[in-house]
Design a protein around this motif. Sequence first.
Motif, PDB file in Angstrom:
ATOM      1  N   ASP A 145       0.930  -1.113   0.030  1.00 21.74           N
ATOM      2  CA  ASP A 145       0.138  -0.035   0.115  1.00 21.74           C
ATOM      3  C   ASP A 145       0.799   1.263  -0.074  1.00 21.74           C
ATOM      4  O   ASP A 145       1.457   1.443   0.836  1.00 21.74           O
ATOM      5  CB  ASP A 145      -0.937  -0.214   1.193  1.00 21.74           C
ATOM      6  CG  ASP A 145      -1.983   1.279   0.983  1.00 21.74           C
ATOM      7  OD1 ASP A 145      -2.747   1.406   0.205  1.00 21.74           O
ATOM      8  OD2 ASP A 145      -2.031   1.946   2.189  1.00 21.74           O
ATOM      9  N   PHE A 146       1.093   1.932  -1.135  1.00 20.75           N
ATOM     10  CA  PHE A 146       1.698   3.052  -1.368  1.00 20.75           C
ATOM     11  C   PHE A 146       1.690   4.227  -0.349  1.00 20.75           C
ATOM     12  O   PHE A 146       2.262   4.775   0.312  1.00 20.75           O
ATOM     13  CB  PHE A 146       1.754   3.355  -2.640  1.00 20.75           C
ATOM     14  CG  PHE A 146       2.643   4.965  -2.899  1.00 20.75           C
ATOM     15  CD1 PHE A 146       3.875   4.783  -2.934  1.00 20.75           C
ATOM     16  CD2 PHE A 146       1.854   6.134  -2.701  1.00 20.75           C
ATOM     17  CE1 PHE A 146       4.647   6.088  -3.460  1.00 20.75           C
ATOM     18  CE2 PHE A 146       2.609   7.478  -2.986  1.00 20.75           C
ATOM     19  CZ  PHE A 146       3.850   7.153  -3.425  1.00 20.75           C
ATOM     20  N   ILE A 147       0.087   4.351   0.035  1.00 20.32           N
ATOM     21  CA  ILE A 147      -0.174   5.519   0.795  1.00 20.32           C
ATOM     22  C   ILE A 147       0.336   5.215   2.176  1.00 20.32           C
ATOM     23  O   ILE A 147       1.078   6.188   2.504  1.00 20.32           O
ATOM     24  CB  ILE A 147      -1.729   5.868   0.621  1.00 20.32           C
ATOM     25  CG1 ILE A 147      -2.189   6.354  -0.498  1.00 20.32           C
ATOM     26  CG2 ILE A 147      -2.105   6.580   1.881  1.00 20.32           C
ATOM     27  CD1 ILE A 147      -1.991   7.795  -0.615  1.00 20.32           C
ATOM     28  N   SER A 148       0.306   4.211   2.961  1.00 20.30           N
ATOM     29  CA  SER A 148       0.628   4.002   4.114  1.00 20.30           C
ATOM     30  C   SER A 148       1.825   3.762   4.395  1.00 20.30           C
ATOM     31  O   SER A 148       2.635   4.308   5.345  1.00 20.30           O
ATOM     32  CB  SER A 148      -0.141   2.711   4.681  1.00 20.30           C
ATOM     33  OG  SER A 148      -0.004   1.586   3.988  1.00 20.30           O
ATOM     34  N   MET A 149       2.705   3.334   3.309  1.00 19.38           N
ATOM     35  CA  MET A 149       4.194   3.075   3.179  1.00 19.38           C
ATOM     36  C   MET A 149       4.694   4.429   3.257  1.00 19.38           C
ATOM     37  O   MET A 149       5.658   4.884   3.935  1.00 19.38           O
ATOM     38  CB  MET A 149       4.719   2.343   2.074  1.00 19.38           C
ATOM     39  CG  MET A 149       4.314   0.870   2.277  1.00 19.38           C
ATOM     40  SD  MET A 149       5.178   0.356   3.703  1.00 19.38           S
ATOM     41  CE  MET A 149       6.699   0.034   3.195  1.00 19.38           C
ATOM     42  N   ALA A 184       1.011   2.961  10.396  1.00 19.78           N
ATOM     43  CA  ALA A 184       0.377   3.776   9.259  1.00 19.78           C
ATOM     44  C   ALA A 184      -0.675   2.462   8.418  1.00 19.78           C
ATOM     45  O   ALA A 184      -1.676   2.924   7.778  1.00 19.78           O
ATOM     46  CB  ALA A 184       1.370   3.982   8.095  1.00 19.78           C
ATOM     47  N   PHE A 185      -0.258   1.353   8.380  1.00 21.64           N
ATOM     48  CA  PHE A 185      -1.263   0.461   7.730  1.00 21.64           C
ATOM     49  C   PHE A 185      -2.313   0.309   8.439  1.00 21.64           C
ATOM     50  O   PHE A 185      -3.445   0.186   8.077  1.00 21.64           O
ATOM     51  CB  PHE A 185      -0.287  -1.034   7.377  1.00 21.64           C
ATOM     52  CG  PHE A 185      -1.152  -1.932   6.787  1.00 21.64           C
ATOM     53  CD1 PHE A 185      -1.017  -2.136   5.480  1.00 21.64           C
ATOM     54  CD2 PHE A 185      -2.104  -2.919   7.753  1.00 21.64           C
ATOM     55  CE1 PHE A 185      -1.886  -3.187   4.662  1.00 21.64           C
ATOM     56  CE2 PHE A 185      -2.612  -3.634   6.906  1.00 21.64           C
ATOM     57  CZ  PHE A 185      -2.841  -3.889   5.266  1.00 21.64           C
ATOM     58  N   GLU A 186      -2.274   0.222   9.742  1.00 21.77           N
ATOM     59  CA  GLU A 186      -3.585  -0.125  10.710  1.00 21.77           C
ATOM     60  C   GLU A 186      -4.445   1.202  10.670  1.00 21.77           C
ATOM     61  O   GLU A 186      -5.611   1.035  10.391  1.00 21.77           O
ATOM     62  CB  GLU A 186      -2.992  -0.264  12.126  1.00 21.77           C
ATOM     63  CG  GLU A 186      -2.176  -1.529  12.201  1.00 21.77           C
ATOM     64  CD  GLU A 186      -1.847  -1.705  13.885  1.00 21.77           C
ATOM     65  OE1 GLU A 186      -2.621  -2.249  14.529  1.00 21.77           O
ATOM     66  OE2 GLU A 186      -0.924  -1.005  14.189  1.00 21.77           O
TER      67      GLU A 186
END
Length: 286
Positions: A45-49, A148-150
Amino acid sequence: MLDDLIRKTIREMIGGSGPPVAFLTPKGDRGLFGPESIAWKVHADFISMMIGGISSLILQALHPQALAGVWDHSSFREDLKGRLGRTAFFIAATTYGSTEMANKIIEKVNLIHTQINGLDEFNKPYSATDPHLLAWVHLTETRSFMNAFENYRNEKLSTKEKDQYFLEMKLLGERMGAEDLPSTYSTTDKTIRSYIPELYFGDRAKSILDLLENFPSNLSAKPFIKLISRAGYLNLPDWVYPFLNRRTPSNLERFAVGKSIELIAIPIREALKDGVAAHSLRRVYG
């Protein structure tokens, strides 16, 4: 048209060009982790990374010796985009790349680390091969990515899956020279907190925050980058804000930023659906 604009904006932020065809070969190669790993899920997931990458840079800047390594031996202050791009490629190559690609980038970075040493801002000697410093960098990255993923992917992981992620990342951290790394979700937080007496928020660290909050970008990319940078700041552990002499973000602010991320994530994830992870799946399964 929109997809092209999104991809252009992302390249403006971290560099890169064109489809990731290098991840298509050799056929059948599963790389270091494989498609069933939690690392493949979280890092896709680009956004959360990107959000996790920003918060990990802030945390890493709080350790004088870890910061001194990049302060003395990196052009990140003049080329922040390049620094983020190199970090993004390292994560992509070690997570999704072929075994050969992953091994080569690990060997390359480890070799670079042997040439990085000096004195920090307190005239204390440091070395980029110090397992203690490598562990700090590794732990702040992995915990920031997971947090960030969570928070921004809105995909719940079980405690077992979270533990599996940190166990997978432990294997990578050890390849980079870190030692005594925790292998569970809860012990990672505990280990990060054990570093608090070593941290310092001085002029160097303040300049890093200022750089991230005023990320160099063209006019079209600025709103997106500003939002990602803000989300990265909100992704920090709560104990960090008093350390930075800043107020803890309110629930309203977190909600507003979360909703904004949720909205922009829809077209971005659509535009990047045929990215590194998708190419790597084709390599593994043909």
